[in-house]
Design a protein around this motif. Structure first.
Motif, PDB file in Angstrom:
ATOM      1  N   ARG A 143       3.567   2.211  -0.362  1.00 25.91           N
ATOM      2  CA  ARG A 143       3.675   1.908   0.882  1.00 25.91           C
ATOM      3  C   ARG A 143       2.839   1.013   1.594  1.00 25.91           C
ATOM      4  NH1 ARG A 143       2.215   8.519   0.893  1.00 25.91           N
ATOM      5  NH2 ARG A 143       4.308   9.319   1.005  1.00 25.91           N
ATOM      6  N   TRP A 145       0.180  -0.676   3.349  1.00 21.63           N
ATOM      7  CA  TRP A 145      -1.014  -0.113   3.659  1.00 21.63           C
ATOM      8  C   TRP A 145      -1.405  -0.557   5.406  1.00 21.63           C
ATOM      9  CZ3 TRP A 145      -4.704  -3.015   6.469  1.00 21.63           C
ATOM     10  CH2 TRP A 145      -4.730  -4.242   6.372  1.00 21.63           C
ATOM     11  N   VAL A 148       0.244   2.388   7.155  1.00 23.28           N
ATOM     12  CA  VAL A 148      -0.655   3.736   7.034  1.00 23.28           C
ATOM     13  C   VAL A 148      -1.931   3.576   7.778  1.00 23.28           C
ATOM     14  CG1 VAL A 148      -1.781   5.154   5.601  1.00 23.28           C
ATOM     15  CG2 VAL A 148       0.179   4.053   4.829  1.00 23.28           C
ATOM     16  N   ARG A 172      -5.024   5.974  -2.230  1.00 24.65           N
ATOM     17  CA  ARG A 172      -5.133   7.346  -1.729  1.00 24.65           C
ATOM     18  C   ARG A 172      -3.702   7.804  -1.659  1.00 24.65           C
ATOM     19  NH1 ARG A 172      -8.573   5.676   2.652  1.00 24.65           N
ATOM     20  NH2 ARG A 172      -6.861   6.147   3.861  1.00 24.65           N
ATOM     21  N   GLN A 173      -3.020   6.981  -1.631  1.00 24.05           N
ATOM     22  CA  GLN A 173      -1.426   7.482  -1.650  1.00 24.05           C
ATOM     23  C   GLN A 173      -1.050   8.184  -2.782  1.00 24.05           C
ATOM     24  OE1 GLN A 173      -0.155   6.822   1.698  1.00 24.05           O
ATOM     25  NE2 GLN A 173      -2.214   6.048   1.647  1.00 24.05           N
ATOM     26  N   ASN A 177       6.978   5.473  -1.829  1.00 28.05           N
ATOM     27  CA  ASN A 177       8.351   5.459  -0.928  1.00 28.05           C
ATOM     28  C   ASN A 177       9.464   5.797  -1.946  1.00 28.05           C
ATOM     29  OD1 ASN A 177       7.075   4.955   1.362  1.00 28.05           O
ATOM     30  ND2 ASN A 177       7.697   2.480   1.174  1.00 28.05           N
ATOM     31  N   SER A 488      -2.947  14.670   7.510  1.00 29.53           N
ATOM     32  CA  SER A 488      -2.829  13.960   6.360  1.00 29.53           C
ATOM     33  C   SER A 488      -3.944  13.255   5.531  1.00 29.53           C
ATOM     34  CB  SER A 488      -1.825  12.861   6.694  1.00 29.53           C
ATOM     35  OG  SER A 488      -1.579  11.821   5.653  1.00 29.53           O
ATOM     36  N   GLU A 490      -3.857  11.370   3.039  1.00 29.75           N
ATOM     37  CA  GLU A 490      -3.295   9.998   2.725  1.00 29.75           C
ATOM     38  C   GLU A 490      -3.600   8.970   3.971  1.00 29.75           C
ATOM     39  OE1 GLU A 490       0.385  10.107  -0.332  1.00 29.75           O
ATOM     40  OE2 GLU A 490       0.480  11.749   1.440  1.00 29.75           O
ATOM     41  N   VAL A 551       6.883   3.080   5.428  1.00 22.11           N
ATOM     42  CA  VAL A 551       6.397   4.188   4.912  1.00 22.11           C
ATOM     43  C   VAL A 551       7.394   5.178   4.975  1.00 22.11           C
ATOM     44  CG1 VAL A 551       4.494   6.151   5.381  1.00 22.11           C
ATOM     45  CG2 VAL A 551       3.979   3.506   5.894  1.00 22.11           C
ATOM     46  N   LEU A 554       5.873  10.185   4.687  1.00 27.08           N
ATOM     47  CA  LEU A 554       4.494  10.598   4.317  1.00 27.08           C
ATOM     48  C   LEU A 554       3.996  12.096   5.088  1.00 27.08           C
ATOM     49  CD1 LEU A 554       1.236   9.324   4.045  1.00 27.08           C
ATOM     50  CD2 LEU A 554       1.599   8.969   6.658  1.00 27.08           C
TER      51      LEU A 554
END
Length: 560
Positions: A143, A145, A148, A172-173, A177, A488, A490, A551, A554
């Motif tokens: 993804r 960053w 996010v 942290r993901q 995708n 979330s 993430e 993204v 998510l």
């Protein structure tokens, strides 16, 4: 500490009314002399004495034959742009980062097929390795960053982001995708990781490595990475965009992330670099090959993205190019290898279209080599507009859940609304295509009058399934089922979904947020994002997911 470079101001020549131009050179191209008036006309919108503007340069077989500048570099001090003005070209920078990574591989210090976790153990194990080569080609599934960070509430330009932040967000993901290598999705994360990779392997800063291996050997004396946005950079322009009040406002990249963008350079230095992609003065033949090696998907599909470069054609002429934008800076660097022609454009005005400007300049030099018919819509078939209208409506991208809309325009379809929409001409009663290489092929009709699904191909993706969706008009009880808080880990954010004026709104921690437009059952959109509520086996809403361009899916857990 970097050494500040001192240069005398270039003489500004007022060669056209209302234009601030500099260092005009005569073109000796085979297509004939290009008149200055024709070049100035391309940039007519950027020559005001009270606004920002652009600079461009042209080279033939590595020799600079033209350079001009327009508008102001600094409105507060009324300083003009010149060919020596330093701009940022945004993602044009990516080819420099790919070059550094490839040089490291040619040194034997890394292998392009190494698992990135060899260098970034803090990254999660996704079950399948992400290779360095996938970072280069945007096929990693990582993804973006910055996207996010925007979901978190701190989009780029709103906070001083660093590589520490970029790596923290990426690590942290818990999901990608897509599986590595399956698709293409443009992501700055892969290029920030490459810059960090060079530093971890060499022990040098990314700028030190780039200066030693790329910039100094190629004579790029005014180029450096913006790894400290507070540093004084001589002859740097300020980025501007129009505010809601109609006045110019500064918009600068006050961040230290680089590698994805963040190059400080001139139009002339950009041409020095792109010439090396023909000569291999730095790196040699294998460097040239790897820079132009196009990515390959698991399906066997070759995509147009190579080493920070898009490889393709423009109006029938082979072209290698990349565009970019950071804050209010805009850039475009293009090369036509079969004709020895290269054009660089950079602007300090957010509304500029540097790709359109660069290609307009290129056309003046390419002359008869340009095939105007190659840019026209594919020859349309004689299809009944009523049959085309039967395809109009909403669709769901089955990879991401994102909503997309097709509208009928006579015998053509239009993908998306407004000026950013794309027209697709009918090639048959079920196949439509655009000059940009996007095609949609609909399934055979089912006979029940329902809209069929379709397969969409683009220059960077194949066999993307889109399925028709029906409109959604939620009742008050439907809306009530969505009300709650969604978190979330993430993105480190909690959203509150509330009902207001008969519709849903998405609130952040500050009580701000947009209205959500229903697009299909349990799915809502806002701008380019699709927010999808997800239910458990009992039909209760327990999750939500957000999908946008960079993204996909998510996840948010409902926490109240």
């Amino acid at each position: 500490m970097k050494t500040m470079k001192t240069r005398p101001w270039t003489l500004i020549l007022p060669l056209a009314a209302g234009l601030a131009c500099a260092d005009a050179s005569r073109d000796d191209s085979s297509s004939g002399t290009v008149e200055l008036a024709a070049l100035d006309a391309v940039f007519a919108d950027y020559g005001a004495s009270d606004g920002p503007g652009c600079a461009f340069a042209v080279s033939r077989d590595g020799q600079q034959v033209m350079t001009r500048a327009y508008g102001r570099a600094n409105l507060e001090w009324d300083l003009p742009n010149t060919p020596e003005t330093v701009f940022e070209p945004g993602s044009v920078s990516k080819q420099f980062t790919a070059a550094a990574t490839i040089l490291l591989a040619l040194d034997g210090s890394i292998d392009l097929d190494d698992d990135i976790r060899e260098y970034f153990p803090e990254m999660p194990d996704y079950g399948e390795p992400i290779t360095v080569r996938m970072l280069i080609h945007h096929t990693s599934g990582l993804r973006d960053w910055g996207s996010v960070a925007g979901i978190h509430g701190w989009a780029r330009t709103t906070r001083i982001h660093t590589h520490k932040h970029a790596l923290d967000i990426a690590s942290r993901q818990r999901a990608l995708n897509y599986e590595p290598g399956r698709y293409y999705s443009y992501t700055n994360t892969g290029y920030n990781l490459q810059a960090m990779l060079v530093e971890r392997v060499t022990g040098q800063t990314f700028d030190e490595f780039s200066q030693e291996r790329i910039f100094r050997p190629l004579g790029m004396t005014k180029t450096q990475w913006r790894d400290d946005f507070t540093e004084i950079v001589e002859e740097r322009s300020i980025g501007y965009r129009r505010g809601d009040d109609g006045e110019w406002h500064m918009l600068m990249p006050f961040e230290n992330v680089h590698g994805n963008g963040g190059l400080l350079t001139t139009v002339g230095d950009l041409l020095r670099f792109t010439r090396n992609l023909d000569t291999g003065e730095v790196g040699g033949p294998e460097f040239i090959r790897l820079m132009h090696e196009q990515g390959m998907l698991d399906s066997g599909r070759q995509i147009s993205y190579a080493g920070g470069l898009f490889v393709g054609e423009y109006k029938g002429v082979r072209e290698v190019q990349h565009s970019g934008g950071t804050a209010a800076y805009r850039g475009f660097l293009t090369r036509f290898p079969d004709h020895g022609l290269a054009v660089s454009v950079m602007c300090n005005v957010g509304e500029a279209n540097p790709g359109g400007l660069a290609r307009a300049v290129a056309e003046l030099y390419l002359g008869d080599a340009i095939d105007e018919e190659a840019s026209e819509d594919p020859a349309g078939a004689d299809v009944d507009p009523a049959r085309v209208a039967a395809f109009a409506g909403g669709y769901r991208d089955t990879r991401t859940g994102q909503f997309m809309e097709l509208t009928a325009d006579g015998a053509a379809l239009r993908l998306g609304m407004g000026p950013g929409g794309m027209s697709l001409a009918a090639l048959s009663e079920t196949e439509f295509a655009s000059p940009a290489g996007v095609s949609i092929v609909f399934d055979a009709a089912t006979g029940d009058g329902a809209r069929p699904g379709a397969t969409m191909d683009t220059p960077v993706a194949d066999d993307v399934r889109i399925e028709p969706v029906e409109g959604f008009e939620p009742s008050a009880s439907d809306l009530a089922a969505y009300v709650g808080a969604y978190h979330s880990d993430e993105a480190e954010v909690t959203y509150w979904v509330e009902v207001e004026d008969g519709g849903l709104v998405l609130r952040d921690r500050y009580g701000d947020g947009p209205s959500l437009e229903p697009v299909y059952p349990d799915a809502f959109r806002q701008g380019g994002s699709t927010f999808i509520f997800r239910r458990d086996e009992a039909g209760r809403v327990t999750q939500a997911s957000l999908s946008q361009g960079r993204v996909w899916d998510l996840r948010f857990e409902r926490v109240q």
